[in-house]
Design a protein around this motif. Structure first.
Motif, PDB file in Angstrom:
ATOM      1  N   ILE A   7      13.774  14.978  40.581  1.00  0.00           N
ATOM      2  CA  ILE A   7      13.864  14.030  41.695  1.00  0.00           C
ATOM      3  C   ILE A   7      13.826  12.628  41.103  1.00  0.00           C
ATOM      4  N   ILE A   8      14.802  11.815  41.438  1.00  0.00           N
ATOM      5  CA  ILE A   8      14.814  10.418  40.946  1.00  0.00           C
ATOM      6  C   ILE A   8      14.357   9.515  42.080  1.00  0.00           C
ATOM      7  N   GLY A   9      13.205   8.856  41.885  1.00  0.00           N
ATOM      8  CA  GLY A   9      12.646   7.976  42.914  1.00  0.00           C
ATOM      9  C   GLY A   9      11.425   8.642  43.536  1.00  0.00           C
ATOM     10  N   GLY A  10      10.397   7.831  43.791  1.00  0.00           N
ATOM     11  CA  GLY A  10       9.154   8.397  44.333  1.00  0.00           C
ATOM     12  C   GLY A  10       8.733   7.715  45.609  1.00  0.00           C
ATOM     13  N   GLY A  11       9.548   7.854  46.653  1.00  0.00           N
ATOM     14  CA  GLY A  11       9.179   7.304  47.962  1.00  0.00           C
ATOM     15  C   GLY A  11       8.925   8.431  48.942  1.00  0.00           C
ATOM     16  N   VAL A  12       9.035   8.114  50.227  1.00  0.00           N
ATOM     17  CA  VAL A  12       8.711   9.112  51.262  1.00  0.00           C
ATOM     18  C   VAL A  12       9.704  10.278  51.238  1.00  0.00           C
ATOM     19  N   ALA A  13      10.975   9.997  50.939  1.00  0.00           N
ATOM     20  CA  ALA A  13      11.967  11.085  50.924  1.00  0.00           C
ATOM     21  C   ALA A  13      11.607  12.095  49.831  1.00  0.00           C
ATOM     22  N   THR A  47       4.505  -5.193  54.567  1.00  0.00           N
ATOM     23  CA  THR A  47       4.542  -6.398  55.416  1.00  0.00           C
ATOM     24  C   THR A  47       3.498  -6.316  56.526  1.00  0.00           C
ATOM     25  N   LYS A  48       3.284  -5.086  57.056  1.00  0.00           N
ATOM     26  CA  LYS A  48       2.318  -4.955  58.167  1.00  0.00           C
ATOM     27  C   LYS A  48       0.913  -5.360  57.720  1.00  0.00           C
ATOM     28  N   GLY A  49       0.605  -5.103  56.439  1.00  0.00           N
ATOM     29  CA  GLY A  49      -0.751  -5.425  55.973  1.00  0.00           C
ATOM     30  C   GLY A  49      -0.710  -6.340  54.780  1.00  0.00           C
ATOM     31  N   GLU A  79      12.474   4.595  34.484  1.00  0.00           N
ATOM     32  CA  GLU A  79      13.704   4.225  35.185  1.00  0.00           C
ATOM     33  C   GLU A  79      14.827   5.147  34.709  1.00  0.00           C
ATOM     34  N   VAL A  80      15.506   5.765  35.648  1.00  0.00           N
ATOM     35  CA  VAL A  80      16.683   6.556  35.281  1.00  0.00           C
ATOM     36  C   VAL A  80      17.855   5.585  35.182  1.00  0.00           C
ATOM     37  N   LEU A  81      18.514   5.583  34.024  1.00  0.00           N
ATOM     38  CA  LEU A  81      19.593   4.609  33.811  1.00  0.00           C
ATOM     39  C   LEU A  81      20.953   5.171  34.188  1.00  0.00           C
ATOM     40  N   ILE A 105      18.538  12.712  44.463  1.00  0.00           N
ATOM     41  CA  ILE A 105      18.499  11.261  44.248  1.00  0.00           C
ATOM     42  C   ILE A 105      17.915  10.604  45.504  1.00  0.00           C
ATOM     43  N   VAL A 106      16.742  10.017  45.324  1.00  0.00           N
ATOM     44  CA  VAL A 106      16.053   9.340  46.451  1.00  0.00           C
ATOM     45  C   VAL A 106      15.583   7.973  45.955  1.00  0.00           C
ATOM     46  N   THR A 107      16.534   7.222  45.455  1.00  0.00           N
ATOM     47  CA  THR A 107      16.212   5.932  44.831  1.00  0.00           C
ATOM     48  C   THR A 107      16.068   4.794  45.843  1.00  0.00           C
ATOM     49  N   GLY A 108      16.216   5.100  47.126  1.00  0.00           N
ATOM     50  CA  GLY A 108      15.972   4.089  48.152  1.00  0.00           C
ATOM     51  C   GLY A 108      16.962   2.940  48.120  1.00  0.00           C
ATOM     52  N   ALA A 109      16.477   1.784  48.528  1.00  0.00           N
ATOM     53  CA  ALA A 109      17.335   0.599  48.625  1.00  0.00           C
ATOM     54  C   ALA A 109      16.588  -0.596  48.050  1.00  0.00           C
ATOM     55  N   SER A 110      17.332  -1.658  47.806  1.00  0.00           N
ATOM     56  CA  SER A 110      16.710  -2.931  47.399  1.00  0.00           C
ATOM     57  C   SER A 110      16.996  -3.960  48.485  1.00  0.00           C
ATOM     58  N   ILE A 153      12.737  -7.533  61.777  1.00  0.00           N
ATOM     59  CA  ILE A 153      11.347  -7.069  61.865  1.00  0.00           C
ATOM     60  C   ILE A 153      10.539  -7.377  60.607  1.00  0.00           C
ATOM     61  N   GLN A 154      11.129  -7.153  59.433  1.00  0.00           N
ATOM     62  CA  GLN A 154      10.368  -7.411  58.200  1.00  0.00           C
ATOM     63  C   GLN A 154      10.039  -8.880  58.044  1.00  0.00           C
ATOM     64  N   GLY A 155      11.033  -9.735  58.334  1.00  0.00           N
ATOM     65  CA  GLY A 155      10.838 -11.177  58.212  1.00  0.00           C
ATOM     66  C   GLY A 155       9.751 -11.644  59.180  1.00  0.00           C
ATOM     67  N   GLY A 274      17.329   9.738  52.223  1.00  0.00           N
ATOM     68  CA  GLY A 274      16.614   8.470  52.420  1.00  0.00           C
ATOM     69  C   GLY A 274      17.557   7.273  52.400  1.00  0.00           C
ATOM     70  N   ASP A 275      16.994   6.116  52.068  1.00  0.00           N
ATOM     71  CA  ASP A 275      17.744   4.851  52.148  1.00  0.00           C
ATOM     72  C   ASP A 275      18.967   4.802  51.242  1.00  0.00           C
ATOM     73  N   VAL A 276      19.031   5.684  50.244  1.00  0.00           N
ATOM     74  CA  VAL A 276      20.184   5.641  49.336  1.00  0.00           C
ATOM     75  C   VAL A 276      21.350   6.482  49.864  1.00  0.00           C
TER      76      VAL A 276
HETATM   77  C1  LIG Z   1       8.275  -4.212  53.727  1.00  0.00           C
HETATM   78  C2  LIG Z   1       8.951  -3.077  54.428  1.00  0.00           C
HETATM   79  C3  LIG Z   1       8.619  -2.769  55.746  1.00  0.00           C
HETATM   80  C4  LIG Z   1       9.251  -1.708  56.390  1.00  0.00           C
HETATM   81  N1  LIG Z   1       8.903  -1.420  57.684  1.00  0.00           N
HETATM   82  C5  LIG Z   1       9.485  -0.376  58.289  1.00  0.00           C
HETATM   83  C6  LIG Z   1       9.110  -0.009  59.623  1.00  0.00           C
HETATM   84  O1  LIG Z   1       8.288  -0.674  60.256  1.00  0.00           O
HETATM   85  N2  LIG Z   1       9.697   1.090  60.186  1.00  0.00           N
HETATM   86  C7  LIG Z   1      10.619   1.840  59.505  1.00  0.00           C
HETATM   87  O2  LIG Z   1      11.115   2.839  60.050  1.00  0.00           O
HETATM   88  N3  LIG Z   1      10.995   1.522  58.249  1.00  0.00           N
HETATM   89  C8  LIG Z   1      10.465   0.442  57.620  1.00  0.00           C
HETATM   90  N4  LIG Z   1      10.842   0.120  56.350  1.00  0.00           N
HETATM   91  C9  LIG Z   1      11.877   0.948  55.677  1.00  0.00           C
HETATM   92  C10 LIG Z   1      11.255   2.184  55.027  1.00  0.00           C
HETATM   93  O3  LIG Z   1      10.163   1.795  54.229  1.00  0.00           O
HETATM   94  C11 LIG Z   1      12.321   2.906  54.199  1.00  0.00           C
HETATM   95  O4  LIG Z   1      13.318   3.363  55.094  1.00  0.00           O
HETATM   96  C12 LIG Z   1      11.750   4.083  53.405  1.00  0.00           C
HETATM   97  O5  LIG Z   1      10.705   3.670  52.548  1.00  0.00           O
HETATM   98  C13 LIG Z   1      12.850   4.741  52.573  1.00  0.00           C
HETATM   99  O6  LIG Z   1      12.288   5.767  51.807  1.00  0.00           O
HETATM  100  P1  LIG Z   1      13.016   6.332  50.500  1.00  0.00           P
HETATM  101  O7  LIG Z   1      12.147   7.436  50.003  1.00  0.00           O
HETATM  102  O8  LIG Z   1      14.436   6.607  50.800  1.00  0.00           O
HETATM  103  O9  LIG Z   1      13.044   5.118  49.460  1.00  0.00           O
HETATM  104  P2  LIG Z   1      11.906   4.165  48.902  1.00  0.00           P
HETATM  105  O10 LIG Z   1      10.670   4.222  49.719  1.00  0.00           O
HETATM  106  O11 LIG Z   1      12.564   2.844  48.722  1.00  0.00           O
HETATM  107  O12 LIG Z   1      11.584   4.790  47.458  1.00  0.00           O
HETATM  108  C14 LIG Z   1      12.526   4.818  46.420  1.00  0.00           C
HETATM  109  C15 LIG Z   1      11.810   4.726  45.086  1.00  0.00           C
HETATM  110  O13 LIG Z   1      12.748   4.985  44.042  1.00  0.00           O
HETATM  111  C16 LIG Z   1      12.527   4.052  42.980  1.00  0.00           C
HETATM  112  N5  LIG Z   1      13.749   3.938  42.175  1.00  0.00           N
HETATM  113  C17 LIG Z   1      14.888   3.253  42.480  1.00  0.00           C
HETATM  114  N6  LIG Z   1      15.790   3.375  41.484  1.00  0.00           N
HETATM  115  C18 LIG Z   1      15.220   4.148  40.539  1.00  0.00           C
HETATM  116  C19 LIG Z   1      15.644   4.615  39.265  1.00  0.00           C
HETATM  117  N7  LIG Z   1      16.850   4.341  38.790  1.00  0.00           N
HETATM  118  N8  LIG Z   1      14.794   5.394  38.532  1.00  0.00           N
HETATM  119  C20 LIG Z   1      13.557   5.701  39.010  1.00  0.00           C
HETATM  120  N9  LIG Z   1      13.102   5.280  40.200  1.00  0.00           N
HETATM  121  C21 LIG Z   1      13.918   4.519  40.966  1.00  0.00           C
HETATM  122  C22 LIG Z   1      12.178   2.777  43.746  1.00  0.00           C
HETATM  123  O14 LIG Z   1      11.536   1.833  42.933  1.00  0.00           O
HETATM  124  C23 LIG Z   1      11.245   3.336  44.813  1.00  0.00           C
HETATM  125  O15 LIG Z   1       9.940   3.441  44.331  1.00  0.00           O
HETATM  126  C24 LIG Z   1      10.231  -0.945  55.692  1.00  0.00           C
HETATM  127  C25 LIG Z   1      10.573  -1.268  54.364  1.00  0.00           C
HETATM  128  C26 LIG Z   1       9.949  -2.326  53.734  1.00  0.00           C
HETATM  129  C27 LIG Z   1      10.321  -2.660  52.301  1.00  0.00           C
END
Ligand SMILES: Cc1cc2nc3c(=O)[nH]c(=O)nc-3n(C[C@H](O)[C@H](O)[C@H](O)COP(=O)(O)OP(=O)(O)OC[C@H]3O[C@@H](n4cnc5c(N)ncnc54)[C@H](O)[C@@H]3O)c2cc1C
Length: 401
Positions: A7-13, A47-49, A79-81, A105-110, A153-155, A274-276
């Motif tokens: 799994i590449i990326g450690g978020g909620v997905a 942002t919430k806290g 980091e996976v390149l 691949i769950v690397t999310g977004a920037s 919302i974030q802003g 997820g976001d990616v």
């Molecule tokens: C400040 C903030 C507030 C938010 N508030 C809300 C809200 O109120 N409600 C809501 O529904 N959503 C909200 N979101 C959006 C929500 O957090 C995302 O939709 C969710 O976190 C996406 O999860 P994910 O697992 O896809 O990716 P992420 O949580 O982004 O995790 C991806 C991880 O992969 C890592 N990664 C990226 N590239 C690589 C690589 N090449 N190698 C290794 N690791 C890598 C990243 O650094 C990250 O740690 C908010 C987001 C932010 C930033």
């Protein structure tokens, strides 16, 4: 030999995927490569806290021992390149290659960095990672005026947090109202009035054209020529999927990694969520979407067939001493709407209907009915005898039957 799920990326997905893989398969090896140095955490709390004590331990998605208990190997600062899809290997920043049988691949977004002249100066931040929050906290102490670019919302959550620290806050939004995707014109106006009561300046229809300062941001120039002094800038103007590692592979990428409703890419053993991930032309960008997509990907990786069905988008905000809730479709054509605008703009409720069903809702100031409305939208509940129901409470009573 036991197979490897990488799994590449450690978020909620990622965490959701692990849960479903382990539900089905206790044996398969799971390796998570994460470029942050923290265990997966609640990103939405950043942002919430913002000025709460956001210690890593308090915001973790799972306790640290959960990964050992579930036999998951988590690698930090890795980091996976790139990905070698021909040989089923990932290439890491420390020069090591790691093989996979199935890849998620769950690397999310920037956060998108707006192409403004001067955007790379000092004192300019965005909030995506725990490290960003730490950097802001270190820098903000001696700053007086914080300029937020973006009125989504974030802003706004950021603006609220800064104003609670007695900072002078300015929000610059390019569009004609705040949170246009979640609020109608009146709800945006109510929100803006509430925000301005906290001495936060809101500038609509305004674009930052230039950031001025010797090395660090000291003022900005708007599209109408106005110059505004500031000590710190925080931008929040949308996201971009982290797809760079797919360059030079045959995996199909558009705005995100293109997946089907099983979260499979066009390459048989590669999944994304997820976001990616981009499904039916859409990138979720929301917590509940990422969680559900990760769950579906995990089941399919483990061999249990599962499909993702589109979730109803939900936005909740608790800030500026009010609560706000928006769900479903508030933009598309509706054939009936019920509006209640009470208590001098302190409470606002609006429901949107199509074909005797609720398709969207906005609640400001009183969000008690949020879950019942969300359920009615998701279940496509038919409201019988629609014409006799005139008020918000009539509809609610009908839904409670
Ligand atoms: C400040 C903030 C507030 C938010 N508030 C809300 C809200 O109120 N409600 C809501 O529904 N959503 C909200 N979101 C959006 C929500 O957090 C995302 O939709 C969710 O976190 C996406 O999860 P994910 O697992 O896809 O990716 P992420 O949580 O982004 O995790 C991806 C991880 O992969 C890592 N990664 C990226 N590239 C690589 C690589 N090449 N190698 C290794 N690791 C890598 C990243 O650094 C990250 O740690 C908010 C987001 C932010 C930033």
């Amino acid at each position: 030999m036991s197979k490897n799920v990488v799994i590449i990326g450690g978020g909620v997905a990622a965490v959701s995927a692990v849960k479903s893989i382990r539900e089905v398969d206790k044996e398969i090896n799971i390796h998570i490569f994460q470029n942050e140095k923290y265990y997966p955490y609640y990103r939405i709390k950043l942002t919430k806290g913002l000025f709460d004590n956001l210690e890593e331990e308090k915001i973790l998605l799972q306790k640290k021992e959960w990964y050992d208990l579930n036999n998951v190997k988590l690698y930090f600062d890795k980091e996976v390149l790139s990905i070698d899809t021909m040989n089923n290997k990932i290439n890491l920043n420390d020069g090591i290659c790691f093989g996979y049988d199935k890849l998620l691949i769950v690397t999310g977004a920037s956060n998108f960095k707006p192409p403004i002249d001067g955007i790379n100066k000092g004192n300019i931040f965005t909030i995506r990672e725990l490290e960003d929050v730490k950097a802001i906290k270190d820098s903000v102490i001696d700053k007086k005026i914080i300029l937020n670019i973006g009125g989504g919302i974030q802003g706004l959550e950021g603006a609220w947090a800064f104003s609670q620290q007695d900072k002078e806050v300015i929000v610059v939004e390019a569009l004609e109202r705040l949170m246009p995707r979640q609020l109608d014109k009146r709800a945006s106006e109510i929100l803006q009035n509430l925000i301005e009561k906290f001495n936060i300046k809101v500038l609509l229809n305004s674009k930052v054209e230039k950031i001025i300062g010797e090395g660090k941001a000291e003022s900005i120039i708007l599209n109408n020529g106005t110059r505004i002094k500031c000590d710190m800038i925080v931008y929040s103007v949308g996201i971009r999927a982290n797809t760079k590692i797919l360059e030079n592979t045959e995996v199909n990428v558009a705005r995100g990694i293109i997946v089907n409703n099983k979260m499979q890419t066009n390459v048989e053993n590669i999944y994304a969520a997820g976001d990616v991930a981009e499904l039916s032309g859409q990138i979720g960008g929301l917590w509940n979407v990422a969680s559900e997509e990760g769950k579906v990907a995990g089941y399919n990786i483990a061999g249990k067939e599962a499909s993702y069905s589109i979730l109803t988008p939900v936005t909740m905000m608790n800030a500026f001493n009010t609560s706000l809730f928006s769900v479903g479709n508030i933009e598309e054509s509706f054939d009936k709407t019920i509006v209640e605008d009470e208590k001098d703009g302190k409470v606002y409720k609006r429901l949107f209907f199509k074909d005797d069903k609720i398709i969207g809702a906005i609640l400001v100031g009183d969000t008690k009915a949020s879950m019942i409305l969300k359920k009615a939208i998701e279940n496509k509940t038919i409201i019988s005898d629609m014409n006799s129901l005139k008020s918000f409470n009539d509809i609610l009573a009908e839904l409670k039957k």
